[in-house]
Every structure is written in structure tokens, then in C-alpha cells.
Design a protein around this motif. Structure first.
Motif, PDB file in Angstrom:
ATOM      1  N   ARG A  85       0.895  -1.334   0.185  1.00 52.23           N
ATOM      2  CA  ARG A  85       0.136  -0.178   0.021  1.00 52.23           C
ATOM      3  C   ARG A  85       0.422   1.547  -0.222  1.00 52.23           C
ATOM      4  NH1 ARG A  85      -4.990   0.116   3.590  1.00 52.23           N
ATOM      5  NH2 ARG A  85      -4.682   2.642   3.092  1.00 52.23           N
TER       6      ARG A  85
ATOM      7  N   THR B  15      -1.436  -4.519   2.423  1.00 49.73           N
ATOM      8  CA  THR B  15      -3.168  -5.038   2.668  1.00 49.73           C
ATOM      9  C   THR B  15      -3.271  -6.560   2.440  1.00 49.73           C
ATOM     10  OG1 THR B  15      -5.673  -4.551   2.149  1.00 49.73           O
ATOM     11  CG2 THR B  15      -4.082  -4.400   0.006  1.00 49.73           C
TER      12      THR B  15
ATOM     13  N   VAL C 120      -9.835  -7.576   3.908  1.00 46.99           N
ATOM     14  CA  VAL C 120      -9.853  -6.018   2.912  1.00 46.99           C
ATOM     15  C   VAL C 120      -9.189  -4.733   4.576  1.00 46.99           C
ATOM     16  CG1 VAL C 120     -10.961  -3.780   1.888  1.00 46.99           C
ATOM     17  CG2 VAL C 120     -11.597  -6.509   1.874  1.00 46.99           C
ATOM     18  N   SER C 121      -7.620  -3.503   4.634  1.00 49.86           N
ATOM     19  CA  SER C 121      -7.778  -2.912   5.197  1.00 49.86           C
ATOM     20  C   SER C 121      -8.097  -2.419   5.838  1.00 49.86           C
ATOM     21  CB  SER C 121      -6.624  -2.857   4.812  1.00 49.86           C
ATOM     22  OG  SER C 121      -5.095  -4.255   4.595  1.00 49.86           O
TER      23      SER C 121
ATOM     24  N   ASP D  30      -7.193   0.909  -0.065  1.00 49.46           N
ATOM     25  CA  ASP D  30      -6.426  -0.285  -0.140  1.00 49.46           C
ATOM     26  C   ASP D  30      -5.528  -0.617  -1.510  1.00 49.46           C
ATOM     27  OD1 ASP D  30      -8.444  -2.016  -1.466  1.00 49.46           O
ATOM     28  OD2 ASP D  30      -7.877  -3.010   0.816  1.00 49.46           O
TER      29      ASP D  30
END
Length: 269
Positions: free
Chosen positions: A76, A131, A164-165, A236
Motif C-alpha cells: 500500500r 493489504t 480488506v484493510s 487499500d
């Protein structure tokens, strides 16, 4: 075709600008040893990831009978080096390393002790520097293609595993994560997929039908986002915008055996 190239150039410029700004403030991230007390790790719940694995096994026979599940790490930040990531499963009384392949994918073994101790899966990287995604692939497909049923299952398993971050203006998933099936069955789902390389075109092909995705479904939908540079830190996809795309996962006129075909920027003459 020229507008698509112009969009990609603009997105690449924005990514470089964000990356340069990050380098000024943070610098590169050196490898460090992971411990349970590591500062601000981008960790995931082992239990949640195993729940994703369980969901994959339940749905695989109908959606992707020959597919294999792996998990994938993605950067990221421009400064994020994933080639030296140390990934560990860390419980209250143990820690062990998880091997990572050259393509930054890995698998998890089912471990009752890790579940009982509510272990975490922790890389030696800080939050928002990387991520996670599922990587579900059917072997033996033609080059530069994926299978739509595999990717429908990626969405379901990815949300079940809570990979998913974070999201912002470009993510738009928010609390829809609480009902993965409902979300992944939508025709307009905006679950971000990442191609292997920067994309020029993505098309769906089934039987004699073939359609390219509109530009709005490429590059994280950022072609019409005037605030792209400000939005990127909340997505992300931050440094991988040129690889991202959305798919009409809930459009059942495209069967699971539909091929998703990729034309990459570096394939262009």
C-alpha cells in the motif's frame, strides 16, 4: 483507446505523488522481527481467516470445483518491500512462521491451538503499509485469464476472512461487509480486484459473447474522481490503482465459467 491511456497516466502520477509524500514523512520500512507486542502491526484474525477457508470448502464444489485457495499480500506504500516479509501466527503461548511464496501468496494450516488462543496472523509491517486478498485460481486456464466463478468466491471468502484493510471514497464497502453474500451478489459490487500487472483492458468472454469492462470499472473507479490524490490514502489500492478493477459479480447472465481476459499495458506495442 487514448482516453484510457490518459487516465492511466494520471493515476500513475497521483500514485507517485502520494508515494513521494509518504517517503518524506516515513522513509522505507526495514525488516524487523515480529513479536506479539510489535508496534502497530497490520495483523489479521487467525479464526476469521480459517472461517474464510471453511467457506471456501463449502462453496467450492458449486462455484469453483477445481480451484485452489491461497492468501496474498499486496503493498500500500511505494516504500513497502514485500520481498522480505516475515509472517507469523502468534498465540498467547506460541508463535511460528508461515512460508510466503515468491508471488507473495501463502496458505494457512488448520491449528486447533491457534483457534483456541485466538491467534493473530501478523507480518512485520505497520498498518496501512500493506493489504491482503484471497487468491482463488483454477489451474490450466489460457494465459492472461481468470475464471469468474473463482473471483465470485474470492469476494465471499475475502469478506468472510475480514481481509480488506480499510476503505474510503474509493472503497465504498463500509458496513456492507456484515453481509458478504448479499454484497458479492450485487451487479454493482465494488469489491476491488488486483490484476498481476497494470491493465489496459479487461473483458468478459462466455460462448460467443464478449464485452470489455467500461472505464468506470477500471482503476478503482477513479477516472471520474477529481479528488483522487486525497482519496488514495484511504483505499487499500493506494499504489496499485493501475491494476484494479471491479467485476459484475451478481450479473448471472455471465456464468461461473466465464473467462475474465486481461490485456496489460506492457503488452501494448
Amino acid at each position: 483507446m487514448l482516453p484510457r491511456v490518459a487516465v492511466l497516466i494520471a493515476l500513475a502520477s497521483a500514485c507517485i505523488a502520494v508515494g513521494a509524500q509518504e517517503k518524506k514523512s516515513a522513509g522505507s520500512l526495514p525488516p524487523v522481527t515480529v513479536t506479539a507486542a510489535a508496534r502497530d502491526p497490520v495483523e489479521k484474525s487467525y479464526r476469521k481467516m480459517v472461517q474464510g477457508m471453511d467457506l471456501f470448502e463449502r462453496l467450492r464444489p458449486a462455484m469453483a470445483p477445481n480451484a485452489v485457495l491461497r492468501f496474498k499480500l499486496l503493498p500500500r506504500r511505494q516504500s513497502t518491500d514485500l520481498s522480505h516479509v516475515l509472517l507469523e501466527v502468534v498465540g498467547s503461548t506460541f508463535a511460528y512462521e508461515v512460508p510466503i511464496a515468491a508471488d507473495q501468496t501463502f496458505t494457512l494450516q488448520r491449528d486447533r491451538k491457534a483457534i483456541a488462543e485466538n491467534a493473530i496472523v501478523s507480518p512485520n509491517r505497520k498498518k496501512l503499509t500493506m493489504t491482503w486478498r484471497t487468491d482463488i485460481r483454477t489451474p490450466g486456464l489460457p494465459p492472461n485469464t481468470r475464471r469468474l466463478g473463482d473471483m465470485r468466491l474470492e469476494c465471499l471468502v475475502g469478506l468472510e476472512a475480514d481481509l480488506v484493510s480499510n476503505t474510503g471514497a474509493l472503497g465504498r464497502l463500509t458496513n456492507l461487509f456484515s453481509d458478504p453474500k448479499s454484497y458479492c451478489d450485487r451487479k454493482d459490487t465494488q469489491y476491488l480486484f488486483f490484476a498481476d500487472r497494470p491493465v489496459f483492458n479487461v473483458a468478459l468472454a462466455a460462448g460467443g459473447r464478449r464485452e470489455s469492462l467500461p472505464i468506470q470499472q477500471l482503476y478503482a473507479g477513479a477516472s471520474d474522481d477529481p479528488g483522487l490524490k486525497n482519496d488514495l490514502p484511504f483505499c487499500d489500492c493506494e499504489v496499485l490503482v493501475d491494476r484494479t478493477y471491479f467485476l459484475p459479480l451478481g450479473d448471472r447472465s455471465w456464468p461461473d465459467d466465464t473467462l475474465v481476459e486481461f490485456e496489460y499495458m506492457d503488452d501494448r506495442p
